[in-house]
Write an enzyme that holds these catalytic residues in place. Sequence first.
Site, PDB file in Angstrom:
ATOM      1  N   GLU A 269      -3.007  -4.569  -1.694  1.00 33.23           N
ATOM      2  CA  GLU A 269      -3.190  -5.280  -0.417  1.00 33.23           C
ATOM      3  C   GLU A 269      -1.875  -5.818   0.123  1.00 33.23           C
ATOM      4  O   GLU A 269      -1.121  -5.072   0.685  1.00 33.23           O
ATOM      5  CB  GLU A 269      -4.229  -6.396  -0.527  1.00 33.23           C
ATOM      6  CG  GLU A 269      -5.039  -6.579   0.741  1.00 33.23           C
ATOM      7  CD  GLU A 269      -4.255  -6.944   1.995  1.00 33.23           C
ATOM      8  OE1 GLU A 269      -4.224  -6.113   2.925  1.00 33.23           O
ATOM      9  OE2 GLU A 269      -3.700  -8.044   2.072  1.00 33.23           O
TER      10      GLU A 269
ATOM     11  N   THR B 153       0.809  -1.231   0.000  1.00 28.31           N
ATOM     12  CA  THR B 153       0.000   0.000   0.000  1.00 28.31           C
ATOM     13  C   THR B 153       0.844   1.284   0.000  1.00 28.31           C
ATOM     14  O   THR B 153       1.978   1.290   0.445  1.00 28.31           O
ATOM     15  CB  THR B 153      -0.988  -0.005   1.185  1.00 28.31           C
ATOM     16  OG1 THR B 153      -1.711  -1.238   1.161  1.00 28.31           O
ATOM     17  CG2 THR B 153      -1.968   1.120   1.163  1.00 28.31           C
TER      18      THR B 153
ATOM     19  N   GLY C 123      -0.373   0.562   5.984  1.00 28.73           N
ATOM     20  CA  GLY C 123      -0.148  -0.043   7.297  1.00 28.73           C
ATOM     21  C   GLY C 123      -1.247  -0.989   7.744  1.00 28.73           C
ATOM     22  O   GLY C 123      -1.378  -1.257   8.934  1.00 28.73           O
ATOM     23  N   GLY C 124      -2.059  -1.496   6.788  1.00 24.87           N
ATOM     24  CA  GLY C 124      -3.138  -2.392   7.194  1.00 24.87           C
ATOM     25  C   GLY C 124      -4.052  -1.683   8.170  1.00 24.87           C
ATOM     26  O   GLY C 124      -4.248  -0.471   8.074  1.00 24.87           O
TER      27      GLY C 124
ATOM     28  N   ASP D  80      -9.248  -9.117   2.374  1.00 25.81           N
ATOM     29  CA  ASP D  80      -9.705  -8.152   3.392  1.00 25.81           C
ATOM     30  C   ASP D  80     -11.122  -8.476   3.877  1.00 25.81           C
ATOM     31  O   ASP D  80     -11.610  -7.877   4.835  1.00 25.81           O
ATOM     32  CB  ASP D  80      -9.676  -6.720   2.848  1.00 25.81           C
ATOM     33  CG  ASP D  80      -8.304  -6.059   3.037  1.00 25.81           C
ATOM     34  OD1 ASP D  80      -7.400  -6.707   3.578  1.00 25.81           O
ATOM     35  OD2 ASP D  80      -8.154  -4.889   2.640  1.00 25.81           O
TER      36      ASP D  80
ATOM     37  N   SER E  97     -12.115  -1.951   4.194  1.00 28.71           N
ATOM     38  CA  SER E  97     -10.743  -1.449   4.179  1.00 28.71           C
ATOM     39  C   SER E  97     -10.465  -0.672   5.456  1.00 28.71           C
ATOM     40  O   SER E  97     -11.394  -0.270   6.172  1.00 28.71           O
ATOM     41  CB  SER E  97     -10.578  -0.527   2.976  1.00 28.71           C
ATOM     42  OG  SER E  97      -9.307   0.098   2.985  1.00 28.71           O
TER      43      SER E  97
ATOM     44  N   THR F  34      -3.588   0.649  -3.252  1.00 28.75           N
ATOM     45  CA  THR F  34      -3.093  -0.626  -2.722  1.00 28.75           C
ATOM     46  C   THR F  34      -3.275  -1.779  -3.695  1.00 28.75           C
ATOM     47  O   THR F  34      -4.162  -1.730  -4.562  1.00 28.75           O
ATOM     48  CB  THR F  34      -3.847  -0.959  -1.412  1.00 28.75           C
ATOM     49  OG1 THR F  34      -3.253  -2.102  -0.794  1.00 28.75           O
ATOM     50  CG2 THR F  34      -5.322  -1.237  -1.653  1.00 28.75           C
TER      51      THR F  34
HETATM   52  O1  DON Z   1      -7.572  -1.823   2.449  1.00 28.61           O
HETATM   53  C1  DON Z   1      -6.910  -2.105   3.430  1.00 28.61           C
HETATM   54  O2  DON Z   1      -7.162  -1.704   4.527  1.00 28.61           O
HETATM   55  C2  DON Z   1      -5.681  -2.978   3.274  1.00 28.61           C
HETATM   56  N1  DON Z   1      -5.814  -3.832   2.151  1.00 28.61           N
HETATM   57  C3  DON Z   1      -4.476  -2.095   3.196  1.00 28.61           C
HETATM   58  C4  DON Z   1      -3.226  -2.918   3.215  1.00 28.61           C
HETATM   59  C5  DON Z   1      -2.096  -2.190   3.765  1.00 28.61           C
HETATM   60  O3  DON Z   1      -2.136  -1.036   4.094  1.00 28.61           O
HETATM   61  C6  DON Z   1      -0.872  -2.939   3.941  1.00 28.61           C
HETATM   62  N2  DON Z   1       0.102  -2.042   4.546  1.00 28.61           N
HETATM   63  N3  DON Z   1       1.145  -1.937   4.879  1.00 28.61           N
END
Ligand code: DON
Length: 596
Positions: free
Chosen positions: A438, A418, A503-504, A458, A482, A436
């Site tokens: 993902e 991302t 950052g997930g 996700d 997300s 992203t």
């Molecule tokens: O949409 C989302 O929340 C996740 N797929 C984002 C993934 C992500 O930020 C990975 N990061 N380091």
Amino acid sequence: MINRTLLATLTLIALPLAAHAQEAADAVAPEATTETAFAGTSPAVQAALDAKQSGQAIIAQDWMVAAANPLAVEAGARVLEAGGSAADAMVAVQAVLGLVEPQSSGIGGGAFLVWYDAESETVTTLDGRETAPLAATPRLFQDEAGEPLQFFDAVVGGRSVGTPGTPALMEEAHRRWGTANWGSLFDDAIALAEDGFSVSPRLASLIARDAERLSRFETTAAYFLPGGEPLAEGAMLQNPEYAQTLRAMAREGARAIYEGPIAEAIVDTVRNAPGNPGVLSLDDLDLYAVKERDAVCVPYRGHDVCGMGPPSSGALTVGQILGMLDNFDLGALGPDDPESWRLIGDASRLAFADRGRYMADSDFVPVPVTGLVDPDYLAERAAQLETDAALTDVAPGEPTFDHALLWADDEALELPSTSHISIVDAAGNALSMTTTIENAFGSRLMARGFLLNNELTDFSFRTHRDGVPIANRVEPGKRPRSSMAPTIVMRDGAPVLVIGSPGGSRIIGYVAKSIIAHIDWGMNVQEAVAMPHLVNRFGTYDLEDGTDATGLAEPLAVMGFETNLRDLNSGLHAIAIGDGLEGGADPRREGIALGQ
Ligand code: DON
């Protein structure tokens, strides 16, 4: 072409950095070897890299762009310097990011975009999220016995690939707000793809770390592991297939991706993925549409924090955290007082409890958007924070809603990749876009020079818990929940801060904390993005290893928190808008801010 000397001269350096932020920059040096990686680059880029390394913000007057790779930022700067809009610049930035930072985002992925329009003085949000194929079933990520698959068994291959949204989002943003010729916006990316670019340290290290998975698919292996060896830092890499794809997009628009030979190549790659095929079809691609959504804006200390509503949980969860904290004087406590972090950590846990239960694609499940960020509801939730110890019991609340709230708590795992793009143009428009594929390298499948996303992971792998449905379960045509939180903070109807991060699900904490650092603790944007991270989502307090944050481990433990020291890989890019523009780029990643 941009006047590089002028840009270098005008790219001035802002205020000195607070000691703790400098330490954070030092502490993440392994990820931030950009001085060597991009040595020999233009004076403007070098000045921006130096500024970031020494913890100083970039100052400009007319326009600014901040993103995760200097080549992409330069492409955006050229567009802005030539008078293009923030939407034009985004197209150029995204096209280059898909080449030089392919592990993070690209035209095989999805994105959310928040736009402040200077002329109409309005905020608009566009949803370019990937979408589950029509043939997907709620049991997509379960085995024969109905048990959830192991995460990477689901990720790697065709099963996890959703219909990409980024090409359509690029086109839609340009259609609404672009002023430059569409085709010209791909020139830099095409030239770099044909002539080659130097593999960055971060890309090289992620390829090496992921070599086994990348090696499973012939096309992907040939590109990232030529001759069976991971591409090394500094290797010159060309991607003629990507150049051809971009030429088609430049000529025909986003349709070039959603129908015809490129669409066929995507579908063929997904459906024939060895060992783990997916169900994406040409109809899914043909039907894809960007959706305009209502912006979610939450008041905080006289500002309005605006961002992306469902299917993202970003703005709702950031808004809930800030809305609860609005009841406490964090400014008086300051960043060094453990009490600030008790409040932030437990406000975040309460918000994540609501997120897990209620937030999902609102086209498929009723989401109590208004109720979740109602100040009265948040004040009621915040009353739980009036104690001096960590909360022992964190449960979802009951926001006001006109539907039954019969959802079970979700589980979904989100792991690194991302990218975030922040842009302000000379007309005063502002763009915040988190983009992203993902996971790092997405599904690891490649078609026509770009990686395909694994965004469908996700979704919750389980459909129910104790017989109660989970809001974020897989459904055909649905968009996975997300955490991406592209944000524009407004004051008196005008934008004052453009920010976002990868950052997930920790994105939410990174963004909320940086807003607090800037608004409550008076940090400039570089200090705010570099500041050590402390993130609490589900109970464990993650403290950024190797930084001053570790000093808070003991007092937080005394309050009753379980703490954990770890790397926290944000990629915050921020622009503050005041008398001029002030840009910050996360020292944990390779990006910069450039302005004029
Ligand atoms: O949409 C989302 O929340 C996740 N797929 C984002 C993934 C992500 O930020 C990975 N990061 N380091």
